[in-house]
Design an enzyme around this catalytic site. Sequence first.
Site, short mmCIF file in Angstrom:
data_model
loop_
_atom_site.label_atom_id
_atom_site.label_comp_id
_atom_site.label_asym_id
_atom_site.label_seq_id
_atom_site.Cartn_x
_atom_site.Cartn_y
_atom_site.Cartn_z
N ARG A 192 0.82 -1.21 0.00
CA ARG A 192 0.00 0.00 0.00
C ARG A 192 0.85 1.27 0.00
O ARG A 192 0.47 2.29 -0.59
CB ARG A 192 -0.95 0.02 1.21
CG ARG A 192 -2.09 -0.98 1.16
CD ARG A 192 -2.97 -0.88 -0.05
NE ARG A 192 -4.00 -1.91 -0.07
CZ ARG A 192 -3.79 -3.17 -0.46
NH1 ARG A 192 -2.62 -3.57 -0.88
NH2 ARG A 192 -4.79 -4.06 -0.45
N SER B 229 16.11 13.88 1.74
CA SER B 229 17.12 12.85 2.02
C SER B 229 16.46 11.61 2.62
O SER B 229 15.54 11.71 3.44
CB SER B 229 18.16 13.39 3.00
OG SER B 229 19.10 12.38 3.31
N GLU C 210 2.03 1.68 -3.50
CA GLU C 210 0.92 2.15 -4.33
C GLU C 210 0.69 3.65 -4.13
O GLU C 210 0.49 4.40 -5.10
CB GLU C 210 -0.35 1.38 -3.98
CG GLU C 210 -1.55 1.81 -4.81
CD GLU C 210 -2.79 0.99 -4.49
OE1 GLU C 210 -2.81 -0.21 -4.79
OE2 GLU C 210 -3.74 1.56 -3.92
#
Lengths: 149, 149, 149, 149, 149, 149, 149, 149, 149, 149
Positions: D91, D117, D94
């Site tokens: 997830r 960073s 995604e």
Amino acid sequence: MDPIMSRPDAAALVRTQMSRKGLTWTKVAEAVDAPLVWTTAALLGQHPMTAAQASAACEVLDLGDDVGESLQQQPSRSIDPTLLQDPTIYRFNEALAVYGPALKALIHEEFGDGIMSAINFQVDIARRAHPDGDRVVVTFDGKFLDYRW
Amino acid sequence: MDPIMSRPDAAALVRTQMSRKGLTWTKVAEAVDAPLVWTTAALLGQHPMTAAQASAACEVLDLGDDVGESLQQQPSRSIDPTLLQDPTIYRFNEALAVYGPALKALIHEEFGDGIMSAINFQVDIARRAHPDGDRVVVTFDGKFLDYRW
Amino acid sequence: MDPIMSRPDAAALVRTQMSRKGLTWTKVAEAVDAPLVWTTAALLGQHPMTAAQASAACEVLDLGDDVGESLQQQPSRSIDPTLLQDPTIYRFNEALAVYGPALKALIHEEFGDGIMSAINFQVDIARRAHPDGDRVVVTFDGKFLDYRW
Amino acid sequence: MDPIMSRPDAAALVRTQMSRKGLTWTKVAEAVDAPLVWTTAALLGQHPMTAAQASAACEVLDLGDDVGESLQQQPSRSIDPTLLQDPTIYRFNEALAVYGPALKALIHEEFGDGIMSAINFQVDIARRAHPDGDRVVVTFDGKFLDYRW
Amino acid sequence: MDPIMSRPDAAALVRTQMSRKGLTWTKVAEAVDAPLVWTTAALLGQHPMTAAQASAACEVLDLGDDVGESLQQQPSRSIDPTLLQDPTIYRFNEALAVYGPALKALIHEEFGDGIMSAINFQVDIARRAHPDGDRVVVTFDGKFLDYRW
Amino acid sequence: MDPIMSRPDAAALVRTQMSRKGLTWTKVAEAVDAPLVWTTAALLGQHPMTAAQASAACEVLDLGDDVGESLQQQPSRSIDPTLLQDPTIYRFNEALAVYGPALKALIHEEFGDGIMSAINFQVDIARRAHPDGDRVVVTFDGKFLDYRW
Amino acid sequence: MDPIMSRPDAAALVRTQMSRKGLTWTKVAEAVDAPLVWTTAALLGQHPMTAAQASAACEVLDLGDDVGESLQQQPSRSIDPTLLQDPTIYRFNEALAVYGPALKALIHEEFGDGIMSAINFQVDIARRAHPDGDRVVVTFDGKFLDYRW
Amino acid sequence: MDPIMSRPDAAALVRTQMSRKGLTWTKVAEAVDAPLVWTTAALLGQHPMTAAQASAACEVLDLGDDVGESLQQQPSRSIDPTLLQDPTIYRFNEALAVYGPALKALIHEEFGDGIMSAINFQVDIARRAHPDGDRVVVTFDGKFLDYRW
Amino acid sequence: MDPIMSRPDAAALVRTQMSRKGLTWTKVAEAVDAPLVWTTAALLGQHPMTAAQASAACEVLDLGDDVGESLQQQPSRSIDPTLLQDPTIYRFNEALAVYGPALKALIHEEFGDGIMSAINFQVDIARRAHPDGDRVVVTFDGKFLDYRW
Amino acid sequence: MDPIMSRPDAAALVRTQMSRKGLTWTKVAEAVDAPLVWTTAALLGQHPMTAAQASAACEVLDLGDDVGESLQQQPSRSIDPTLLQDPTIYRFNEALAVYGPALKALIHEEFGDGIMSAINFQVDIARRAHPDGDRVVVTFDGKFLDYRW
């Protein structure tokens, strides 16, 4: 309405004028007043230029405002994987496959747990004369960044 | 009969003794009497050592003849692709994705159509002091090879 | 008959007008009256807009109805894999490669077996001032969903 | 001679003792006296621990010196690609496929050309109560690094 | 302004004229006054030609200056992976999958640790008459390069 | 019951004895009374040997019947993709990426539509003295097979 | 002469008219007099339509004969891999990664060694009201085919 | 100290006892007192079991506490890509390649912009008698989740 | 000057006329006076045709000389990987995944170490009536080639 | 408790006894009383055997009950991708890359929209004598399945 010219299209026109006008990257970098490798990478589409840099580049290259507008855009920094097959580029990647783990070990030994920055970073290229044949010397110079929570 | 110890198994034992004996790559390279990056890469499995080099390495690392025999074998020079995800190694590859086409263009401008050899080649690593934080400087130095039929 | 303008073509025109009119995403999001990250993602092609949102966006961006029609279409939410090489995007994926298994373990410890929703979900970005250099703070905030049969 | 226990083998023993002794990552992080996500990631093999941290971890987990030695080793930070299929981890990826280009655009708008960073970086996870169901809140907090030659 | 014709576009026109004018690569190579395999590869986009070579090629092929300009450009030497499926090309790669490790072992035995250069390199192709059916004989001839620090 | 020793395990023992007894592939090929490249490939696992060949190989290598049995088995002819990164092997593949389409065009010009067989096929390797450095000469010699329905 | 319009181009025009005319797939399926999921898949390019079906579809969608001709062509049934990233589609694939081996085991237990046909096959989708939120119910219904020699 | 038995090792022992004791998944699911597909997936390594479920499973399967301990561990939910080639599993993926975009379009039409949850989700499998041959009916039933910021 | 029409463009026009003129591959193969599968493959771009064959094909298909010229060109024989997902094509590949190693073993048993040629090769397709439903019978018929040095 | 022997381990023992006892697949298929290609595939791990088949196979091969138990297990039908490189197997896949689209077109022409089943399917292999060299004839014979909703 046409969108802003893409960075690859701008780069193709830059290469076209480099060839037709017989210019060198060195000369264009001087006109842009920026480091040689940086300027070359920027014109090939990997860095945004300031308006002044883009204008200077277009002037020396005799390119229009549409190219100048494109050169100021923020690019997506990536490389088409098929380009990595080109022998001149591939040798660098081969060297990293052979020496990468050693470089990692030596960075950790000298600096501690961390990396060489690829952002606060500069590259230079030079010719080193040698009796057995001149050598290409490429220097990667990046700030050490330690893993810091 | 057991086969010769694999280069990765030998490298794991080298790393084990580096850690247990508190040795540095610099110190081992001195014992082996070879350049620092070369020695590190060789002990990690990327170069064959001579009998004398292997013997010196095993002595300072307090490792047995089975490791010494392994270090003299011709390796397959390759890298497991998952290791390329390691951030310390990945940054070099990222730099080449960003600057690779520019380096290619500048090699062609300065030397003509050809490559920087990755075989007649040496790498060095150094610390460069800087007020904003010290820097990692890695130098690739390879013979120029022109496309020659 | 021409098909509806594709979402990538609409996004290219959005970026064009952002640049030519000197607009910021913040200003456009205000005009659209929607959250900043949501609006940016929607204009770049990842969410359908309502008619009112599309109309407001096109007005502030000075774009035509063809763009407005496109912005209302249901997109396919995906990303070209080469864009994941861009360093600004890649760092997020690197962080997940390093911390993903730890986040999974901690979600399970705190919430039980389940996931953070990526649908009932919002993202925010902020600047956090810091004496060593300002910081990018990105917050992922999704509803916990437990595995429930 | 046996090589130092690998980081994955050490992580499997850590998980074993977590389960058998009914410990939580929170409790172990307190024992190690380090941040929660950092400690979890380190015990799962993504950071080297100091001798004191490794010793404290092994004491609370009732694990031997061989594990403690392993936890101090510099790891290769990478993830097996099949683990990225796990829904709890997927997830996050995604969300980055959907919002990555928007985050890039907003970082450039707010900070200029550069990155967040992933090294000078910390992650935190929290539960946020909500009437529709509690939420997982994950915060990425990294220093902005501008492209600087 | 149009950019310089791409090397693949130039190659398509070369193939077109080869077919329409009934030319052979042998004849074109004679006109260019360069080795057969080199000339074929160059016209298909893998080597830059000199102005004289490009001019001779365009004359015999009855192609315009735009093609001639293209043939002088430095190409990116790479191959579309789907072309590697073509049986005539695939057989070479299959032979290397079968005999590659043996060739490596024999190069090391005869020459020491190093490689056959693919830059200081030439390829030739010949027909060898044989009572069971004529044979294709392809010779790779590259300078030995030893690993030299 | 133990299965027949795998071809890779047999190859590892072959390499072990090559090293320990200071043998060359040339000497082993003489003992086996078979061509040099064929014998090397067969011992590395790419061809089945006859009982007599296997017996001769095991005698000169001082290996047992279990190895001899393995060497007679029909192998699966394939190569681990990571081995293709090895520079000594990679150069051949690079040459095919550069010259593959040219070789295809020239085979079609000289022989018609068809391929060089990789089955009715032999490879040879030789050293060619040269004032600029000796050269590796590898000859692929395969029967032409025309597409014939 | 122009070739028949491609199935993806026809699908783009179908989607265009769906949007502009405010049609639903349900309404179009009724006009075509075919099942809902089948009709949607066919219009998106995955099944050939009969002349009557294509004609009915084009009438309700107000599209020309060129689209109707395209809808009758035999398609190649495949999906661009980047579309599989779309979360609405990905969840189905995730479910199969989690439950695929269990479904295989249960098919073998109930039916014996064989498969659920994906050709003699129908899919249906329904809304199921639920107090915690309505549910998507998708039914795969395929003929069992046993391995039969 | 041995680590907890891995989920795949536990699954192999579950399959072993299923076969040796002539058990069915249906019978084991009854013993575990949980849904059929869920139980099968859990025993094959895709869900953690409660202590009571694991104990009931091990009793009916005549397996030891080491398996029971393993079955309670949180798994990584993923599938080895080579398993997706198995025809019984592949047909489901093929159906999604053919019908995935149609299902997406119909979910959006019926429910709006969102997904079928794969977490708040259940799967069922049934046999449907049919004169042309019985049919496998698999039902995916997941809560609709709308994109909600 | 326009280059010769590509083989895929020619194939699209062939398919267009097949559909518009209601032709069958059988009828076109008769007109071309060549085997059915060969002719179909050639028109779809996988074999060069002779001038007479191309002329006959264009006459029956009512296509112009530009198509005829294209059909005589030597193609690159390859397939777009996404086409391999098409179920009608995929089943053949699935059969080879299941039976490939068995076919290899049986070829070696019957013929010795070697292959079935895919060049000196023909394919045929037939319908075989069967009370349970007619069957597709595809015959691969290739010359045996033994590994011969 | 040991799990049931894996199918690959059983196949390795089958191959071992085939070699040590000098058996042919033909002879084993007779002993099993099943078709030749089916039996070979089953023993190599691609089909479950009945108890009687497994018992007959183990008797003729002189293998134990542990192998017999394994041969009766339902396998996962898949192939390691590196095996597809083997030339004897690869030629079949190459033929499908060249002729796959033609076979698809001809199946549609003769049978309508559908596939050749790979489940209700049989394969046969035969030697066909030919004056130019004997030929391998492989017949794929599968039931036609039409797309039927």
